[in-house]
Design an enzyme around this catalytic site. Structure first.
Site, PDB file in Angstrom:
ATOM      1  N   SER A 163       3.499  -2.124   3.907  1.00 52.85           N
ATOM      2  CA  SER A 163       3.428  -0.678   3.676  1.00 52.85           C
ATOM      3  C   SER A 163       4.622  -0.218   2.857  1.00 52.85           C
ATOM      4  O   SER A 163       5.715  -0.783   2.961  1.00 52.85           O
ATOM      5  CB  SER A 163       3.429   0.065   5.010  1.00 52.85           C
ATOM      6  N   ASP A 164       4.402   0.807   2.030  1.00 51.96           N
ATOM      7  CA  ASP A 164       5.564   1.492   1.481  1.00 51.96           C
ATOM      8  C   ASP A 164       6.321   2.084   2.661  1.00 51.96           C
ATOM      9  O   ASP A 164       5.732   2.445   3.692  1.00 51.96           O
ATOM     10  CB  ASP A 164       5.134   2.585   0.494  1.00 51.96           C
ATOM     11  N   CYS A 165       7.625   2.188   2.519  1.00 52.77           N
ATOM     12  CA  CYS A 165       8.464   2.462   3.685  1.00 52.77           C
ATOM     13  C   CYS A 165       8.154   3.811   4.322  1.00 52.77           C
ATOM     14  O   CYS A 165       8.171   4.848   3.648  1.00 52.77           O
ATOM     15  CB  CYS A 165       9.931   2.367   3.294  1.00 52.77           C
ATOM     16  N   SER A 200       5.203   4.568   5.693  1.00 50.41           N
ATOM     17  CA  SER A 200       3.818   4.996   5.490  1.00 50.41           C
ATOM     18  C   SER A 200       3.098   5.309   6.794  1.00 50.41           C
ATOM     19  O   SER A 200       2.242   6.203   6.836  1.00 50.41           O
ATOM     20  CB  SER A 200       3.034   3.931   4.714  1.00 50.41           C
ATOM     21  N   CYS A 250       0.841  -1.196   0.000  1.00 44.46           N
ATOM     22  CA  CYS A 250       0.000   0.000   0.000  1.00 44.46           C
ATOM     23  C   CYS A 250       0.878   1.248   0.000  1.00 44.46           C
ATOM     24  O   CYS A 250       1.997   1.248   0.504  1.00 44.46           O
ATOM     25  CB  CYS A 250      -0.956  -0.003   1.185  1.00 44.46           C
TER      26      CYS A 250
END
Length: 752
Positions: free
Chosen positions: A264-266, A268, A231
């Site tokens: 998660s995208d880093c 997030s 995401c």
């Protein structure tokens, strides 16, 4: 440890994973929920770094200080394929899957040697909504069907273990490596005139979500059986995606039935708290919300994992139950079980150094570049150059001697570089002049040596374009022009060249080179994306006719004035007449273009002949299937039963047709047969046309091949209306082959 249930390979994965999770304390559990999982030495569980990348080859991008994947003297590099936008331009599904298989073979070999992980956060399958987006090079382009098909094939290539593709229990299906489709969803803005991805709220209509933004991800999960989805940072209509249970738990895991984990995208979660100021959350609040929404793994880049730091205290404060933590861990460790992290997978144990950068793999990288290169212009059949007649060639421009530029971003270290100058040198005397010090090209003084070289050479290749200083993660473009004096370089060199001039454009996104189209001195133009480590060889092979180009543009090349017509922050695909905004992509933009989506020439010519087609579908409805209204323009004919909700239909009806492709030229070549549908006339807001299938086929000179297409009526002729309902409209649809020289109607009728 031999008595631990999770170590007993005779037990089913769910039993083993539950045993593993049950042995951990709450704080030990929390420490396994970040990308840098600490492991639990007390029970013999080793640490694991989840973050590796394999966008177009095994990359060394990852967590600073604890990279799972790296290169050194033992493994100095891996095969570098073209950036995805160029590989997508091949429109060759089998190539996409083969590249995935090679990348996973090299990854697994590096894992055996302690140089890689097993979980790779690739591919990027965001649709390119706006030509200014800095990450266009990472994606398969602007069409959601193409993006989805690329995702399915590349993921299958990465993940599938031969002989196990059809296992019915998909939660136990072995994985070669684990892929990840990202960035979910409606993510396509980096930093543009004050708006950035860490604060942006994507205001998206549900129609666009279902029709475009979600479609590739649905295909990736349902057809590709990907084992992870990432995401993104942004909000959608006010809600951070990584905290949205409707988008994560209900859609990805529920409706689409993900067999894997959501990451998660880093940073997030940190972005939710500090960037979006979401609900005034404390760290524990945010962690509780994302766990409940279905986020299993938190990547922390700047300050570590929020899950690792706060999941334990979120449970202790009563904000989330420990069962949510357990559920996330079970999703994660089931994937590691499937990867053979605990038991190994026998057929991969022998992979080693000889399987990285092999001759066969490097040749495939060159072939991928050749297949993707797009011939945009070729006046008077100037190309291919005759290397028997062309003894010398001037190779000029800021990318004439490109190396690192060719591998774009999310790249590792290539097996080797073959620059354009190197490539052309194989065909004769190549004289190199830079023409510009770099892509910015702020000093015009270097143009004059390039002009002198062009005056003396039998032919001239001008190699221009963009690089990561112009388009990249974190940086969008503000215009569609070549930077600095590059246009001047092209014009001045072309004006004095003794022989034919070939312009080569190296870029991810589109570039307005309108002035070149009508310049009689510039006979031929190639777009080569960022062509990977073997890029120079591929370019020269095409220019000198060793390879006949067949690539097609996966993006619309708009004129420079397009970006003055609408802001990048407008998410709508359809025109907004009240604001004067034009539509986006070939489906909704009806203005003039520099080059349209799907454009691409060849050194030969192909004709199409429709051999057979099914032209009508009569669908009988029962009393529980109801007609739905469709918004038609006032003057259009509207059928008595305008449409039916697709979920109410069995959707067994197919449209079959056969197309004969004849090569009427003198050279062997490959043709991409692109099949579009045009919805019934008068439906308000329907696409002007939409790609429904495609096939790349090789045909020898003077020969022909017949392709049979079978498309499902619901999947290929359906529309998403303004209420976000997925409908099959009645009436006269049109199937269009290529540019429309061959087409046929399909009439759909509903009757009770």
């Amino acid at each position: 440890m031999e008595d631990f249930g999770f170590c007993d390979s005779s037990l089913p994965y769910p039993v083993r994973v539950k045993d593993l999770v049950d042995r951990m304390t709450l704080q030990e559990k929390a420490q396994q929920l970040g990308d840098t999982a600490t492991g639990v030495p007390r029970i013999g569980l080793p640490a694991y770094e989840w973050w590796s990348e394999a966008l177009h080859g095994v990359a060394d991008t990852g967590q600073p200080g604890s990279k799972a994947t790296f290169f050194d003297d033992q493994i100095p590099g891996a095969t570098s394929f073209p950036t995805v936008i160029l590989t997508a331009a091949s429109f060759n599904e089998s190539l996409w899957k083969t590249i995935g298989q090679v990348v996973s073979t090299e990854a697994r070999a590096m894992y055996n040697m302690g140089h890689a992980g097993l979980t790779f956060w690739s591919p990027n399958i965001n649709v390119v909504r706006d030509p200014r987006w800095g990450r266009s090079q990472e994606t398969p382009g602007e069409d959601p069907l193409v993006v989805g098909k690329y995702a399915v094939n590349y993921v299958r290539g990465l993940q599938d273990v031969e002989g196990t593709e059809n296992i019915t229990d998909l939660n136990s299906r072995p994985l070669k490596v684990a892929a990840c489709c990202k960035h979910y969803a409606a993510y396509d803005l980096e930093s543009w005139l004050g708006s950035d991805r860490f604060h942006f709220d994507s205001k998206v209509m549900e129609q666009d979500m279902r029709e475009t933004f979600l479609k590739p991800f649905e295909m990736c999960v349902k057809d590709g059986d990907v084992s992870s989805v990432m995401c993104s940072f942004n909000r959608i209509n006010g809600i951070p995606i990584c905290a949205d249970p409707q988008l994560l738990k209900d859609t990805i895991r529920g409706e689409w039935d993900l067999h894997g984990y959501i990451v998660s995208d880093c940073d997030s979660i940190e972005v939710m708290i500090d960037g979006h100021k979401w609900l005034g959350d404390t760290p524990e609040d945010a962690v509780a919300q994302t766990l409940k929404a279905g986020l299993d793994l938190d990547c922390g880049y700047k300050i570590g994992s929020y899950y690792g730091n706060y999941a334990g205290s979120a449970v202790e404060q009563g904000k989330v139950g420990e069962a949510e933590v357990d559920k996330a861990l079970k999703n994660l460790y089931t994937v590691l079980m499937r990867l053979g992290y605990f038991d190994g997978i026998p057929q991969f144990k022998s992979l080693g150094k000889a399987d990285v950068c092999s001759e066969e793999h490097v040749e495939l990288a060159a072939e991928a570049a050749r297949q993707g290169i797009v011939l945009l212009k070729n006046d008077n059949q100037t190309l291919p150059l005759n290397y028997g007649e062309i003894k010398s060639i001037a190779v000029v421009g800021p990318h004439a001697n490109a190396t690192e530029v060719m591998i774009g971003n999310y790249a590792g270290i290539p097996c080797r570089y073959v620059s354009p100058v190197d490539g052309f040198s194989a065909f004769g005397n190549a004289r190199y002049e830079t023409g510009c010090a770099d892509v910015a090209c702020k000093n015009e003084s270097l143009i004059f040596p390039a002009m002198r070289a062009a005056k003396k050479a039998d032919a001239t290749a001008i190699i221009v374009g963009l690089d990561l200083s112009v388009e990249a993660e974190g940086s969008d473009r503000v215009d569609l022009l070549l930077p600095g004096y590059q246009n001047q370089l092209i014009k001045q060199v072309a004006s004095v060249s003794k022989g034919p001039v070939v312009l080569v454009v190296m870029s991810g996104g589109p570039v307005d080179i309108s002035f070149v189209k009508n310049d009689p001195k510039i006979k031929a133009v190639l777009w080569v994306g960022y062509p990977g480590g073997e890029g120079g060889r591929a370019i020269a092979d095409v220019v000198f006719g060793k390879y006949n180009p067949g690539g097609r543009l996966p993006l619309t090349w708009y004129g420079a004035d397009y970006v003055d017509m609408l802001p990048m922050t407008s998410m709508a695909f359809r025109p907004i007449e009240s604001l004067g905004y034009p539509g986006r992509t070939y489906k909704f933009f009806n203005g003039s273009t520099v080059y349209p989506f799907g454009h691409g020439l060849s050194y030969t010519q192909f004709n199409y002949n429709l051999k057979y087609s099914k032209r009508s579908l009569n669908i009988k409805l029962h009393k529980l299937q109801h007609c739905r209204n469709v918004n038609y323009s006032a003057s259009a004919y509207k059928p008595m039963c305008p449409a039916v909700l697709i979920e109410d239909l069995k959707c067994h009806d197919n449209i079959e047709f056969e197309v004969q492709v004849k090569n009427v030229g003198r050279r062997d070549g490959s043709e991409v047969v692109m099949v579009y549908r045009v919805p019934p006339e008068g439906i308000v807001g329907a696409p002007m046309k939409e790609l429904i299938t495609f096939k790349r086929v090789s045909v020898a000179a003077g020969r022909s091949k017949t392709i049979k297409f079978v498309v499902n009526a619901c999947k290929s002729l359906g529309i998403v209306d303004y209420t976000a309902n997925h409908l099959l409209p009645a009436g006269r649809h049109t199937i269009m082959i290529g540019d429309g020289a061959v087409s046929f109607p399909v009439n759909i009728n509903f009757k009770y």
